[in-house]
Design a protein around this motif. Sequence first.
Motif, PDB file in Angstrom:
ATOM      1  N   THR A   1      48.217  44.430  43.490  1.00 62.89           N
ATOM      2  CA  THR A   1      48.906  45.453  42.701  1.00 62.89           C
ATOM      3  C   THR A   1      48.287  45.471  41.311  1.00 62.89           C
TER       4      THR A   1
ATOM      5  N   PRO B   1      43.774  53.857  35.595  1.00 62.49           N
ATOM      6  CA  PRO B   1      44.029  53.750  37.040  1.00 62.49           C
ATOM      7  C   PRO B   1      43.067  54.563  37.906  1.00 62.49           C
ATOM      8  N   ASP B   2      42.792  55.808  37.514  1.00 61.34           N
ATOM      9  CA  ASP B   2      41.910  56.653  38.327  1.00 61.34           C
ATOM     10  C   ASP B   2      40.504  56.072  38.388  1.00 61.34           C
TER      11      ASP B   2
ATOM     12  N   ALA C   1      40.536  52.861  40.539  1.00 60.98           N
ATOM     13  CA  ALA C   1      40.715  53.229  41.943  1.00 60.98           C
ATOM     14  C   ALA C   1      39.397  53.738  42.529  1.00 60.98           C
TER      15      ALA C   1
ATOM     16  N   VAL D   1      42.768  53.053  48.234  1.00 60.23           N
ATOM     17  CA  VAL D   1      43.727  52.655  47.200  1.00 60.23           C
ATOM     18  C   VAL D   1      44.905  53.626  47.209  1.00 60.23           C
ATOM     19  N   THR D   2      46.106  53.090  47.150  1.00 56.68           N
ATOM     20  CA  THR D   2      47.321  53.909  47.049  1.00 56.68           C
ATOM     21  C   THR D   2      47.787  53.924  45.601  1.00 56.68           C
ATOM     22  N   ILE D   3      48.071  55.108  45.080  1.00 59.30           N
ATOM     23  CA  ILE D   3      48.568  55.240  43.707  1.00 59.30           C
ATOM     24  C   ILE D   3      50.052  55.573  43.758  1.00 59.30           C
TER      25      ILE D   3
ATOM     26  N   ASP E   1      50.701  54.891  36.386  1.00 56.99           N
ATOM     27  CA  ASP E   1      50.258  54.872  37.779  1.00 56.99           C
ATOM     28  C   ASP E   1      49.984  53.424  38.188  1.00 56.99           C
TER      29      ASP E   1
ATOM     30  N   LEU F   1      48.398  50.928  41.083  1.00 55.47           N
ATOM     31  CA  LEU F   1      47.455  50.896  42.197  1.00 55.47           C
ATOM     32  C   LEU F   1      47.836  49.792  43.174  1.00 55.47           C
ATOM     33  N   TYR F   2      47.711  50.101  44.453  1.00 55.87           N
ATOM     34  CA  TYR F   2      48.001  49.109  45.496  1.00 55.87           C
ATOM     35  C   TYR F   2      46.885  49.172  46.536  1.00 55.87           C
ATOM     36  N   VAL F   3      46.282  48.016  46.814  1.00 51.69           N
ATOM     37  CA  VAL F   3      45.183  47.976  47.764  1.00 51.69           C
ATOM     38  C   VAL F   3      45.259  46.681  48.578  1.00 51.69           C
TER      39      VAL F   3
END
Length: 281
Positions: free
Chosen positions: A200, A206-207, A210, A221-223, A236, A238-240
Amino acid sequence: MKFTQDTLFNIASVIIGSFIFAIGVNTFMIAGELGEGGVTGISLILLYAFDISPAISSFLINLVLLFVGYKYLSKRSMNYTILAIIMISLFLHFTESWQIETDQLLINTVFGGLFVGIGIGLIVRIGATTAGTTILARLMNKHFEISIPIALLIFDLMIVAISVTVIPLENVLLTVIALYVATKTMDFIIEGMNPKKAVTIISDRPDFIARQVTQYIGRGVTIMNGRGYYTQEDKDILYVVITKNQLTRVKRLIAEYDENAFVVVHDVNDVLGNYFYKQMM
């Protein structure tokens, strides 16, 4: 069955796993007059009591149980299971004379459990079963969310308790140790060979991060939308999910582009879909 590269790999896993399993049973367990769990344990009881070859008895018993549980298996799993039954019976027959004579029963106990665990682990890991109690274990895993190794251990202990009628109590107790070794080994082969990590990331970029993770790590990557309680600012998140081997690269990448990013790393027990391990049932 379509013979793709993955199919050939899975077939090789079943064959190698069956061979290793047979070595564990003949070379160590039977050589030490130890018991076993599941159908193999029943076969060993028949061997010690009536001198019936495990290659024959396990094959027949597995066929019966496979017929009973076939409707709970997918076509894919059924094909690999049939292959596993045949290979295990053949290798049990061909390795009957492969026995290590030793006065140290602990050697038979530890290495027997190790080989059996590796063998079953390789077979179960690709979505097959060894039939027998493995089918029951997969059903418990599917309906009651009990892990396959633990479910197998429950059934195995029941069979081992019966084996006290044909082997000494000391050997029965050593068999329990062998089952524990097999269970832990199988658990590692099925779930621990390629552990996953969930990361996380809370960053002011963030962009950009990601995009870097997607490009250089090769993971999606999930935002998610979040808000800081103290600052009340929207952020935002980020989850990966990555493999353990990729963790160092991800942390270096984040530190390179945002040294103030807040990063949390979680252990992941299981991942389904999205190019990770897929449910085989």
